[in-house]
Design an enzyme around this catalytic site. Structure first.
Site, short mmCIF file in Angstrom:
data_model
loop_
_atom_site.label_atom_id
_atom_site.label_comp_id
_atom_site.label_asym_id
_atom_site.label_seq_id
_atom_site.Cartn_x
_atom_site.Cartn_y
_atom_site.Cartn_z
N LEU A 250 0.64 -1.70 0.20
CA LEU A 250 0.23 0.08 -0.06
C LEU A 250 0.87 1.01 -0.07
O LEU A 250 2.30 1.59 1.23
CB LEU A 250 -1.12 -0.03 1.20
CG LEU A 250 -2.02 0.76 1.53
CD1 LEU A 250 -3.56 0.08 0.51
CD2 LEU A 250 -2.40 0.73 2.70
N ALA A 251 0.82 1.79 -1.10
CA ALA A 251 1.37 3.75 -0.57
C ALA A 251 0.79 4.69 -0.10
O ALA A 251 -0.24 4.86 -0.14
CB ALA A 251 1.22 4.19 -2.60
N LYS A 252 1.30 4.29 1.35
CA LYS A 252 0.18 5.11 2.61
C LYS A 252 -0.08 6.88 2.23
O LYS A 252 -1.03 6.51 2.43
CB LYS A 252 1.17 5.39 3.48
CG LYS A 252 1.43 3.53 4.07
CD LYS A 252 2.33 3.37 5.12
CE LYS A 252 2.46 1.40 5.65
NZ LYS A 252 3.34 1.36 6.22
N ARG A 253 0.90 6.78 1.11
CA ARG A 253 0.12 8.68 0.93
C ARG A 253 -0.27 9.04 -0.24
O ARG A 253 -0.95 10.42 -0.35
CB ARG A 253 1.45 9.62 1.00
CG ARG A 253 2.79 9.04 1.48
CD ARG A 253 2.66 10.07 3.62
NE ARG A 253 3.68 10.00 4.03
CZ ARG A 253 3.06 9.10 5.07
NH1 ARG A 253 2.17 9.51 5.73
NH2 ARG A 253 4.62 8.78 6.10
N ASP A 254 -0.87 7.60 -0.69
CA ASP A 254 -1.56 8.08 -2.15
C ASP A 254 -3.70 8.12 -1.57
O ASP A 254 -3.36 7.61 -0.60
CB ASP A 254 -1.93 6.69 -2.81
CG ASP A 254 -2.66 6.33 -4.02
OD1 ASP A 254 -3.20 7.53 -4.41
OD2 ASP A 254 -2.28 5.98 -4.85
#
Ligand code: GLU
Length: 315
Positions: A250-254
């Site tokens: 998961l790209a946490k800042r997306d």
């Protein structure tokens, strides 16, 4: 009485991965009218983002994942913010020191790396400590402010029954070796704080992400060394990780996975919870549902399969 806890580190905004853990923990207690605890894990100060704790609290409220004890709610086991609990961490280290179970270590990371292999580490890169400083005189001149390490016993095998994974056996000696309780810069280590707090708050069920599975043996070992009786050690359930839409980490800042961004885009809380509940395997479909409804209808155990957070269902 079931006591579950959600223990976010305020290092950024709540994303769907941590919301999934929060939901799993909430459901574990709420479905049997147990107690939900919220604990803010803010001791790794360089990583703490100002204002993030308040934003996480707000996002959890918005999702409907409330708590019975924690910030705002209070409770008899408070404070529920780790930075206000450091006295108890210091006392625990003193108690272990009095039993000669702690020693100073002034090895640099490079020195450790030169003598060992990588360990699986959920919180920062950690290496299997080769025991370099274990038997050196404590009053020697230190090359740098020393960390304090736990002298783990010869028999460091830990077995526990995970609520998703099943029986897990690990040898803490080969997994990480004598691990750090307090860093050279004075910061208390995650494993120390989390073990002490779970005991002090009488947590019966630790429900958290699969990335923390490897830390559990260390925490159970530490709890035992701190004098916990078998019945005081929580049950552990490591729920599957939420992956990005493409199946990657998961790209946490997306913005498509950050709860408050989804909220700003008009996505209802129930829609997010429905997708997460389906992924966790506790409902048959991803229909929008409130946290309360989920607590009523959820069937456990949780699934063991990682799942993609697919926001197309929310469009
Ligand atoms: N504070 C930790 C984190 O956010 C979780 C600790 C735990 O659940 O044991 O990664």
């Amino acid at each position: 009485m079931i006591r579950a806890r959600f223990a976010p580190s305020p290092t950024g905004d709540l994303h769907v991965g941590s919301a999934s853990t929060a939901l799993a923990s909430f459901i574990t207690a709420a479905r049997v009218s147990g107690v939900n605890v919220l604990r803010v894990e803010d001791i790794d100060t360089p990583r703490v983002v100002r204002g993030a704790a308040a934003r996480i609290v707000e996002d959890l409220h918005w999702l409907g994942l409330g708590w019975d004890e924690g910030p705002e709610a209070g409770g008899v086991f408070g404070p529920y913010v780790q930075s206000a609990r450091t006295d108890s961490y210091a006392r625990a280290i003193e108690a272990l020191q009095a039993r000669a179970m702690v020693y100073p270590c002034d090895c640099s990371r490079a020195e450790i790396a030169a003598r060992t292999t990588e360990a699986s580490a959920p919180h920062g890169d950690e290496l299997v400590y080769p025991g370099t400083c274990r038997d050196l005189p404590r009053d020697r001149e230190m090359k740098r402010p020393p960390a304090l390490r736990l002298r783990i016993p010869d028999d460091a095998m830990v077995t526990f029954e995970d609520g998703v994974v099943g029986a897990v056996t690990s040898n803490v000696s080969t997994q990480c070796g004598d691990f750090v309780l307090q860093r050279g810069d004075g910061l208390y280590a995650y494993h120390l704080a989390v073990s002490l707090d779970d005991l002090a708050m009488q947590v019966t069920d630790v429900v958290r992400g699969r990335d923390l599975l490897s830390s559990t043996a260390r925490q159970i070992l530490l709890m035992r060394l701190l004098g916990a009786r078998a019945e005081e050690i929580p049950r552990y359930t490591h729920v599957p990780l939420v992956l990005g839409k493409d199946g990657d980490r998961l790209a946490k800042r997306d913005p498509r996975v950050v709860v408050r961004e989804l909220r700003a885009a008009g996505v209802p809380a129930e829609a997010i919870l429905g997708v997460l509940a389906k992924g966790l395997g506790i409902v048959p479909d991803a229909s929008p549902r409130s946290a309360k409804e989920l607590a009523r209808i959820a069937t456990l155990p949780f699934s063991g399969e990682p799942f993609c957070y697919d926001d197309s269902a929310l469009a």
